[in-house]
Design an enzyme around this catalytic site. Structure first.
Site, short mmCIF file in Angstrom:
data_model
loop_
_atom_site.label_atom_id
_atom_site.label_comp_id
_atom_site.label_asym_id
_atom_site.label_seq_id
_atom_site.Cartn_x
_atom_site.Cartn_y
_atom_site.Cartn_z
N SER A 263 0.86 -1.20 0.00
CA SER A 263 0.00 0.00 0.00
C SER A 263 0.88 1.23 0.00
O SER A 263 1.96 1.23 0.61
CB SER A 263 -0.88 0.03 1.25
N TYR B 228 -2.11 -1.47 10.22
CA TYR B 228 -2.17 -1.63 8.76
C TYR B 228 -0.91 -1.07 8.10
O TYR B 228 -0.28 -1.74 7.29
CB TYR B 228 -3.42 -0.93 8.23
N1 LIG Z 1 -8.64 -0.50 -1.89
C1 LIG Z 1 -7.60 0.24 -1.69
O1 LIG Z 1 -7.64 1.47 -1.81
C2 LIG Z 1 -6.28 -0.39 -1.31
C3 LIG Z 1 -5.15 0.44 -1.23
C4 LIG Z 1 -3.93 -0.12 -0.91
C5 LIG Z 1 -3.82 -1.48 -0.72
N2 LIG Z 1 -4.94 -2.26 -0.80
C6 LIG Z 1 -4.76 -3.70 -0.58
O2 LIG Z 1 -5.36 -4.40 -1.66
C7 LIG Z 1 -5.72 -5.71 -1.22
C8 LIG Z 1 -7.16 -5.98 -1.62
O3 LIG Z 1 -8.01 -5.11 -0.86
P1 LIG Z 1 -9.39 -4.54 -1.43
O4 LIG Z 1 -9.34 -3.07 -1.28
O5 LIG Z 1 -9.64 -5.13 -2.75
O6 LIG Z 1 -10.44 -5.02 -0.35
P2 LIG Z 1 -11.36 -6.31 -0.28
O7 LIG Z 1 -12.29 -6.37 -1.43
O8 LIG Z 1 -11.94 -6.31 1.10
O9 LIG Z 1 -10.31 -7.51 -0.44
C9 LIG Z 1 -9.69 -8.15 0.64
C10 LIG Z 1 -9.62 -9.61 0.24
O10 LIG Z 1 -8.84 -10.32 1.19
C11 LIG Z 1 -9.45 -11.57 1.40
N3 LIG Z 1 -9.04 -12.05 2.72
C12 LIG Z 1 -9.13 -11.40 3.91
N4 LIG Z 1 -8.68 -12.20 4.88
C13 LIG Z 1 -8.28 -13.37 4.29
C14 LIG Z 1 -7.74 -14.58 4.78
N5 LIG Z 1 -7.49 -14.78 6.09
N6 LIG Z 1 -7.44 -15.57 3.90
C15 LIG Z 1 -7.68 -15.40 2.57
N7 LIG Z 1 -8.18 -14.27 2.05
C16 LIG Z 1 -8.49 -13.27 2.92
C17 LIG Z 1 -10.95 -11.31 1.33
O11 LIG Z 1 -11.67 -12.48 0.95
P3 LIG Z 1 -12.46 -13.40 2.03
O12 LIG Z 1 -13.19 -12.50 2.95
O13 LIG Z 1 -13.33 -14.26 1.16
O14 LIG Z 1 -11.38 -14.22 2.71
C18 LIG Z 1 -11.00 -10.27 0.20
O15 LIG Z 1 -11.17 -10.90 -1.04
C19 LIG Z 1 -5.47 -5.73 0.28
O16 LIG Z 1 -4.21 -6.33 0.55
C20 LIG Z 1 -5.43 -4.27 0.65
O17 LIG Z 1 -4.68 -4.04 1.82
C21 LIG Z 1 -6.16 -1.75 -1.09
#
Ligand SMILES: NC(=O)c1ccc[n+]([C@@H]2O[C@H](COP(=O)([O-])OP(=O)(O)OC[C@H]3O[C@@H](n4cnc5c(N)ncnc54)[C@H](OP(=O)(O)O)[C@@H]3O)[C@@H](O)[C@H]2O)c1
Length: 262
Positions: free
Chosen positions: A147, A164
């Site tokens: 991130s 985080y």
């Molecule tokens: N959105 C942003 O602005 C942003 C910015 C910087 C970085 N990120 C990073 O991008 C990645 C995806 O995030 P997102 O924004 O797309 O949010 P999201 O839709 O909530 O995605 C998070 C994913 O992680 C999975 N997950 C959580 N705990 C898990 C576990 N114990 N085992 C396996 N899978 C798990 C969830 O699936 P299940 O619940 O089905 O397990 C979900 O598919 C994350 O690493 C986040 O930190 C996002």
């Protein structure tokens, strides 16, 4: 090889953790569109199955599997199932992640450990299991999703989650260290550091998610004056997943609309 061939993923198989939603889903579809077979895995196998339908509609093969990245047995079982179906994994994207906000003085040990377990230990366990397989095959492309807020301190008004930011900083160091250790084995390890993208974790419609709280702040601070969109991820994913990046490892590519340049 022509430039077009460099980016061609036909015949390759990818695994995307957290591929059933948000950025993971987008990246799984980018890989499928470039021709890769894609294993989509997370705890909610039903959301992964929906993404597999989208992958198949693009003409690639998909496989939905249950995975808890914090559980070493689940990681090994998921990889075994993926390998018995596709035989090989050439690309791994670690997109699973979780976030809780609380002032640093109030953050519970449970919240802290949950973020460290999922974001850091989960990424490590996946890299370890899939990396071992890649080293045996002398080829692999690993992309860890960190991130843009993992580089430095963040105003609490923007994002109040020391667990985080700490976890994402660790993902960057993990990426660089594995890249140095595994480069000689043909395994490339890079990271994409997204800024603010609208997803389940970050949805302006959902009170309490980061964008909902910080939306106005971001709208005035991000140099390109907008949040990240699906298309903003595609080029970076395709570059790191393909032969186009065969002289690039241990790098963090920031996709933040220029915020970190200030
Ligand atoms: N959105 C942003 O602005 C942003 C910015 C910087 C970085 N990120 C990073 O991008 C990645 C995806 O995030 P997102 O924004 O797309 O949010 P999201 O839709 O909530 O995605 C998070 C994913 O992680 C999975 N997950 C959580 N705990 C898990 C576990 N114990 N085992 C396996 N899978 C798990 C969830 O699936 P299940 O619940 O089905 O397990 C979900 O598919 C994350 O690493 C986040 O930190 C996002």
């Amino acid at each position: 090889m022509t430039t077009k061939q460099l980016f061609d993923l036909r015949g390759k198989t990818a695994m995307v953790t957290g591929g059933g939603s948000g950025l993971g889903r987008v990246m799984a579809l980018v890989l499928a569109e470039a021709g890769a077979n894609v294993v989509v895995c997370s705890r909610r196998v039903e959301v992964c199955e929906e993404v597999v339908k989208e992958i198949e509609a693009l003409g690639s093969q998909g496989l939905a599997l249950s995975l808890d990245v914090t559980n070493p047995e689940s990681v090994v079982q998921c990889l075994d199932k993926a390998l018995s179906h596709f035989g090989k994994i050439e690309i791994l994207i670690n997109a699973s992640g979780t976030v809780f906000e609380a002032p640093a003085t109030e953050m519970s040990l449970e919240q802290w450990q949950s973020m460290l377990n999922t974001n850091v230990t989960g990424t490590f366990l996946m890299c370890q299991a899939v990396g071992k397989h890649m080293i045996e095959n002398e080829y692999g492309k690993i992309i860890n999703i960190s991130s843009s807020i993992g580089f430095k301190g963040v105003d609490p008004e923007a994002v109040d989650s020391v667990g985080y930011t700490t976890s994402k900083g660790a993902v960057m160091t993990l990426t660089k260290d594995l890249a140095v250790k595994w480069g000689r084995h043909g395994v490339f390890v890079n990271s994409i550091a997204p800024g603010v993208f609208t997803t389940g974790m970050n949805n302006p419609e959902i009170p309490g998610t980061l964008v909902n709280k910080a939306g106005a702040f971001i709208a005035t601070q991000v140099p390109v004056r907008r949040l990240g969109t699906d298309n903003d991820l595609a080029g970076a994913v395709l570059y790191f997943a393909s032969s186009a990046s065969d002289y690039c490892t241990g790098q963090i590519l920031v996709l933040d609309g220029g915020l970190g340049a200030k």
